[in-house]
Enzyme design. Structure first.
Site, PDB file in Angstrom:
ATOM      1  N   GLY A 181       5.272  -2.238  -3.923  1.00  0.00           N
ATOM      2  CA  GLY A 181       5.321  -2.436  -4.494  1.00  0.00           C
ATOM      3  C   GLY A 181       5.211  -1.731  -6.182  1.00  0.00           C
ATOM      4  O   GLY A 181       6.419  -1.090  -6.144  1.00  0.00           O
TER       5      GLY A 181
ATOM      6  N   CYS B  47     -14.898  -3.748 -28.274  1.00  0.00           N
ATOM      7  CA  CYS B  47     -16.026  -2.696 -28.481  1.00  0.00           C
ATOM      8  C   CYS B  47     -16.968  -3.734 -26.884  1.00  0.00           C
ATOM      9  O   CYS B  47     -18.689  -3.877 -27.894  1.00  0.00           O
ATOM     10  CB  CYS B  47     -16.484  -3.477 -29.666  1.00  0.00           C
ATOM     11  N   ASP B  48     -16.173  -3.698 -26.076  1.00  0.00           N
ATOM     12  CA  ASP B  48     -17.060  -4.359 -25.256  1.00  0.00           C
ATOM     13  C   ASP B  48     -17.839  -3.060 -23.513  1.00  0.00           C
ATOM     14  O   ASP B  48     -16.632  -2.293 -23.903  1.00  0.00           O
ATOM     15  CB  ASP B  48     -16.036  -5.594 -24.075  1.00  0.00           C
TER      16      ASP B  48
ATOM     17  N   GLY C 136       0.771  -0.870  -0.061  1.00  0.00           N
ATOM     18  CA  GLY C 136      -0.198  -0.372   0.019  1.00  0.00           C
ATOM     19  C   GLY C 136       1.228   1.000  -0.207  1.00  0.00           C
ATOM     20  O   GLY C 136      -0.204   2.270   0.186  1.00  0.00           O
TER      21      GLY C 136
ATOM     22  N   GLU D  29       5.656  -5.188   1.412  1.00  0.00           N
ATOM     23  CA  GLU D  29       5.700  -5.113   0.322  1.00  0.00           C
ATOM     24  C   GLU D  29       5.321  -3.931   0.059  1.00  0.00           C
ATOM     25  O   GLU D  29       4.174  -3.692  -0.492  1.00  0.00           O
ATOM     26  CB  GLU D  29       4.719  -6.241   0.810  1.00  0.00           C
TER      27      GLU D  29
ATOM     28  N   ASP E 109     -10.408  -1.295  -9.688  1.00  0.00           N
ATOM     29  CA  ASP E 109      -9.342  -0.020  -8.986  1.00  0.00           C
ATOM     30  C   ASP E 109     -10.146   1.224 -10.172  1.00  0.00           C
ATOM     31  O   ASP E 109      -9.782   1.696 -11.329  1.00  0.00           O
ATOM     32  CB  ASP E 109      -8.266   0.195  -9.030  1.00  0.00           C
TER      33      ASP E 109
END
Length: 449
Positions: free
Chosen positions: A273, A359-360, A237, A271, A331
């Site tokens: 990231g 096209c979704d 985070g 952690e 997100d």
């Protein structure tokens, strides 16, 4: 220069002092436009070095373990390996990637809270012994498949923003920790520490205070069962904003001094990231289709710069949520599109939306933004695209991963050397980029003719 995820043969452009990232992007766009190619990433690996040195200055002695799922491109992994970070892996493939770099198993954490039995067996076979666990069934699964496992109990943290309930998607309660220790004792499984995680959306000091004090309770509880506890994982985070890191350290450091002082012998890890990679990567995409529609309810509030009528533009680009914008499904997109072409300051802006190529109806990248009128073939730039964008292959059949072009300034390289970090395998991947550059589709950058 190739630079695809599955291609370990990559190169890093070492930029002359007269070259900046914007010039590199301009040359890449020129080359891709001429050759009719799709989008691409530019990764400034020098930012990883800066972020690591900043971490050492602010967060020491907390050791960073890089979350491989954030960005598993070879350039990122090799730089971080050279910098001496640990690696938090969530799958067999991620463990294999890191192990191929020669990283010792002691510096690898199998952090997935829901692990497949076959992948637990792989961890056991390759000597990755530190795993996380938050429930009895997972504990029994680990006991069956990994006799040398050393567990971190993942405890839940209180979500101040949510108010009423604990963040219980992953993590267990203090009460259940005692039950898990009883089970571990019966199954002859070692418990060596605690993990908690504070989400990006909740950075209130009180959350860290509760989490670290709860971790201390678990450590004290473990003494009753005879477990030797020596590791505390304060989770992920972390953003790459320097102020945020300093703010977190201002809260965490005195708490660790109280509950886990240096003489306790507890190794504290985190952690990290997106902290390392988010701002290091820029994605360039181009517009493949355009549609003008009339709207009685404009997508955005009008400003003095917007066009007077209700015309709204829908732009389709050659990347989407089934590709580099996959994190958009779970997100909010935190980057704002920037138009590459130059336009006048007084040019009218229009309410616009950006869509991927599938096209979704789910493939919406930006619901609304203000842009000048664009045309098919124009390019858009997205900053802060280094985290959650360069992962698994898309399920959308026609999508091809954008190539990644790695760069680093000479000053960043010297900074890395001055800090005592070096890596023999990295040296073969560097090539010098003088102040006059031209993108070569196969070999990276070269002198302009």
């Amino acid at each position: 220069m190739k630079g695809f995820l599955e291609d370990a043969n990559y190169s890093i452009g070492l930029l002359d002092e007269g070259v900046n990232v914007a010039e590199v992007i301009d040359n890449c766009i020129y080359e891709h436009t001429i050759n009719g190619k799709n989008g691409f990433f530019v990764g400034d690996l020098g930012k990883l070095i800066k972020h690591h040195i900043h971490w050492q200055n602010v967060m020491a002695p907390i050791k960073p373990f890089y979350n491989v799922k954030c960005n598993s491109t070879p350039g990122v992994l090799e730089i971080l390996a050279a910098l001496g970070t640990g690696f938090a892996c969530s799958s067999k493939n991620e463990m294999a990637l890191v192990q191929d770099l020669g990283i010792s198993s002691e510096n690898i954490l199998f952090s997935n809270p829901c692990k497949q039995a076959s992948q637990i067996k792989y961890a056991a076979k390759t000597g990755v012994n530190v795993l996380t666990c938050d429930n009895e069934l997972e504990l029994k699964k680990i006991a069956r498949n990994h006799p040398n496992a050393k567990l971190l109990l993942h405890i839940a943290t209180e979500d101040i923003n949510g108010g009423e309930e604990m963040n219980m998607m992953f993590g267990t309660t203090l009460k259940n920790c005692r039950h898990l220790m009883e089970c571990a004792k019966e199954l002859n499984v070692q418990i060596i520490g605690v993990k908690f995680n504070v989400s990006n959306s909740c950075k209130e000091p009180q959350v860290y205070k509760h989490a670290i004090s709860d971790a201390r309770c678990v450590f004290d509880m473990a003494e009753e069962f005879g477990f030797t506890m020596n590791m505390l994982n304060i989770g992920s985070g972390f953003t790459d904003y320097e102020f945020d890191l300093e703010k977190i350290n201002h809260v965490v450091s005195p708490l660790l001094d109280i509950y886990f002082p240096e003489e306790s012998g507890v190794n504290v890890i985190a952690e990290a990231g997106c902290y390392y990679v988010s701002s290091a990567f820029t994605l360039a995409v181009n517009i493949i289709a355009k549609k003008a529609v009339q709207s009685t309810e404009p997508l955005l509030f009008k400003t003095e710069q917007t066009q007077g009528d209700d015309q709204v533009f829908m732009y389709y680009i050659n990347d989407g949520v089934y590709g580099s914008f996959a994190s958009k499904l779970s997100d909010n997109l935190t980057t704002i599109p920037e138009v590459h072409k130059k336009y006048k300051e007084d040019e009218p802006l229009f309410a616009s939306s950006l869509w991927g190529p599938s096209c979704d109806e789910l493939d919406q990248i930006v619901e609304n933004c203000l842009l000048p009128e664009l045309n098919v073939g124009d390019w858009l730039l997205f900053d802060n695209m280094g985290s959650g964008t360069l992962g698994e292959q898309s399920a959308f059949n026609d999508f091809q991963r954008p190539p990644v072009y790695y760069i680093m300034s000479i000053s960043n390289w010297c900074e890395m050397q001055d800090a005592g970090f070096t890596c023999e395998t990295l040296m073969k991947n560097f090539f010098f980029v003088p102040s006059c550059i031209q993108l070569s589709p196969e070999d990276g950058f070269s002198l302009a003719a």
